[in-house]
Design an enzyme around this catalytic site. Structure first.
Site, PDB file in Angstrom:
ATOM      1  N   GLU A 103      50.981  22.659  42.095  1.00 57.37           N
ATOM      2  CA  GLU A 103      50.479  22.806  43.462  1.00 57.37           C
ATOM      3  C   GLU A 103      49.178  22.005  43.621  1.00 57.37           C
ATOM      4  O   GLU A 103      48.344  22.032  42.721  1.00 57.37           O
ATOM      5  CB  GLU A 103      50.133  24.282  43.678  1.00 57.37           C
ATOM      6  CG  GLU A 103      50.864  24.952  44.775  1.00 57.37           C
ATOM      7  CD  GLU A 103      50.474  26.427  44.828  1.00 57.37           C
ATOM      8  OE1 GLU A 103      50.921  27.076  45.738  1.00 57.37           O
ATOM      9  OE2 GLU A 103      49.722  26.920  43.967  1.00 57.37           O
ATOM     10  N   ARG A 158      55.789  26.182  43.769  1.00 52.40           N
ATOM     11  CA  ARG A 158      55.980  26.555  45.180  1.00 52.40           C
ATOM     12  C   ARG A 158      56.637  25.423  45.979  1.00 52.40           C
ATOM     13  O   ARG A 158      57.168  24.470  45.417  1.00 52.40           O
ATOM     14  CB  ARG A 158      54.668  26.997  45.838  1.00 52.40           C
ATOM     15  CG  ARG A 158      54.190  28.361  45.389  1.00 52.40           C
ATOM     16  CD  ARG A 158      53.442  29.089  46.513  1.00 52.40           C
ATOM     17  NE  ARG A 158      52.969  30.387  46.072  1.00 52.40           N
ATOM     18  CZ  ARG A 158      51.735  30.631  45.642  1.00 52.40           C
ATOM     19  NH1 ARG A 158      50.853  29.659  45.604  1.00 52.40           N
ATOM     20  NH2 ARG A 158      51.391  31.839  45.275  1.00 52.40           N
TER      21      ARG A 158
HETATM   22  C1  LIG Z   1      50.737  27.821  49.190  1.00 58.26           C
HETATM   23  C2  LIG Z   1      49.495  28.499  49.692  1.00 58.26           C
HETATM   24  C3  LIG Z   1      48.534  28.938  48.828  1.00 58.26           C
HETATM   25  N1  LIG Z   1      47.427  29.558  49.294  1.00 58.26           N
HETATM   26  C4  LIG Z   1      46.394  29.997  48.344  1.00 58.26           C
HETATM   27  C5  LIG Z   1      46.743  31.217  47.539  1.00 58.26           C
HETATM   28  C6  LIG Z   1      45.955  31.007  46.288  1.00 58.26           C
HETATM   29  O1  LIG Z   1      44.603  31.406  46.503  1.00 58.26           O
HETATM   30  C7  LIG Z   1      46.016  29.503  46.095  1.00 58.26           C
HETATM   31  C8  LIG Z   1      47.172  29.082  45.244  1.00 58.26           C
HETATM   32  O2  LIG Z   1      47.021  29.620  44.005  1.00 58.26           O
HETATM   33  P1  LIG Z   1      48.223  30.064  43.029  1.00 58.26           P
HETATM   34  O3  LIG Z   1      47.484  30.590  41.887  1.00 58.26           O
HETATM   35  O4  LIG Z   1      48.959  28.811  42.721  1.00 58.26           O
HETATM   36  O5  LIG Z   1      49.072  31.064  43.708  1.00 58.26           O
HETATM   37  O6  LIG Z   1      46.183  28.968  47.388  1.00 58.26           O
HETATM   38  C9  LIG Z   1      47.260  29.767  50.638  1.00 58.26           C
HETATM   39  O7  LIG Z   1      46.259  30.390  51.076  1.00 58.26           O
HETATM   40  N2  LIG Z   1      48.193  29.300  51.497  1.00 58.26           N
HETATM   41  C10 LIG Z   1      49.315  28.689  51.073  1.00 58.26           C
HETATM   42  O8  LIG Z   1      50.179  28.281  51.905  1.00 58.26           O
END
Ligand SMILES: Cc1cn([C@H]2C[C@H](O)[C@@H](COP(=O)(O)O)O2)c(=O)[nH]c1=O
Ligand SMILES: Nc1ncnc2c1ncn2[C@@H]1O[C@H](COP(=O)(O)OP(=O)(O)O)[C@@H](O)[C@H]1O
Length: 285
Positions: A103, A158
């Site tokens: 990601e 994701r």
């Molecule tokens: C896809 C996506 C992610 N986020 C935020 C959620 C987490 O704080 C990070 C991703 O971290 P992870 O450890 O890989 O789960 O990003 C978000 O706020 N909105 C999104 O669409």
């Protein structure tokens, strides 16, 4: 290496490899083999939840397709925050010949000196649209990115789908995203998915309890995420379940393989080995 025969000693070594983040020589599996095996496997994978999208649908007619797009199978690893997605991707990248796309979190934390991820956690009503617009763009960019190596399978962390169905949906449903912002994001998402080919062949769902994620999140200690309460992870968990298990939230871009992921790292590596065939659909990795 023949991973089916992986013993405890090798698993321990893999734990160390994951920690040390060293490279392991890749092994081979052809895309044709993957396709054949995935198709054959469809009937007998008990925890594959549905087959909404076939591997043959890589080039739907009438959609924009990235130049030179290859029919390389795409696996998306989905799961709650800190469920172990990155760890899972690292494990497979070190024990098999796959192309891994993590990601783009670093971009979400720093775009031209700004931190939309941090801003969103501080004030979701104001900055949710900003972050999610950028997430949608960067995830689309990931999906369309050029093939970087000759590995026959691509594994992504994701997808543009979970960004919309889980995170945007959660902001909106919790009253933290104004309806107009949600409408704009939805129009963008609908246009993208109607006009651009975004092939996904399998979703691997790392199914965890929100409590486990909360523990792991605290342990990882990402600065922006220190404000995340358990309730936030509970809401995201419910949406994952609605989307991937109950299948009541939105359409699935691919069949779903569910891997229970509350276990410690050692046991998770066993789980990955147990599911290796279903994920990579080959015995030659
Ligand atoms: C896809 C996506 C992610 N986020 C935020 C959620 C987490 O704080 C990070 C991703 O971290 P992870 O450890 O890989 O789960 O990003 C978000 O706020 N909105 C999104 O669409
Ligand atoms: N099975 C596990 N047991 C305990 N800790 C884990 C396990 N898998 C991952 N972790 C740790 O939990 C944190 C989150 O894992 P990570 O793979 O970054 O999750 P994600 O990419 O889903 O956010 C990291 O500190 C990681 O080392």
């Amino acid at each position: 290496m023949m991973v089916a025969a992986l013993g405890m000693a090798q698993l321990s070594r893999c734990v160390r490899l994951l920690t040390a983040r060293r490279a392991v020589a890749p092994s081979s599996v052809s895309a044709a083999e993957y396709h054949r095996a995935l198709m054959l496997d469809a009937g007998n994978v008990s925890r594959v939840q549905s087959r909404a999208h076939s591997v043959t649908q890589h080039r739907p007619p009438g959609k924009l397709v990235r130049d030179g797009e290859e029919k390389k199978p795409v696996i998306c690893v989905e799961g709650n925050i800190a469920s172990g997605k990155t760890t899972c991707l690292e494990y497979f990248s070190k024990t098999s010949n796959i192309e891994v796309l993590t990601e783009p979190v670093s971009k979400w934390r720093n775009i031209r000196g700004h931190n939309p991820l941090g801003l969103m956690y501080q004030d979701p009503e104001r900055w949710g649209i900003t972050l999610q617009t950028y997430v949608q763009l960067t995830m689309l960019d990931r999906h369309l990115s050029s093939v970087v190596n000759s590995a026959p399978v691509r594994m992504m962390e994701r997808s543009i789908f979970s960004a919309k169905y889980i995170f945007v949906e959660n902001l909106f449903r919790s009253g933290k995203m104004p309806e107009v912002d949600y409408a704009v994001l939805s129009e963008w998402f609908d246009w993208i998915t109607a006009n651009i080919s975004i092939p996904v062949d399998l979703i691997v769902y790392l199914q965890t309890s929100p409590q486990t994620c909360h523990e792991r999140l605290k342990q990882r200690c990402r600065e922006e995420e220190k404000v995340i309460p358990l309730e936030y992870l509970e809401s995201l968990h419910q949406l994952h379940e609605d989307w991937l298990i109950k299948q009541t939230l939105a359409s699935l871009p691919a069949p779903v393989l569910v891997i229970p992921a509350d276990h410690d790292l050692q046991k998770m590596l066993h789980q990955y080995e147990k599911n290796r065939e279903k994920i990579l659909a080959t015995s030659s990795v």
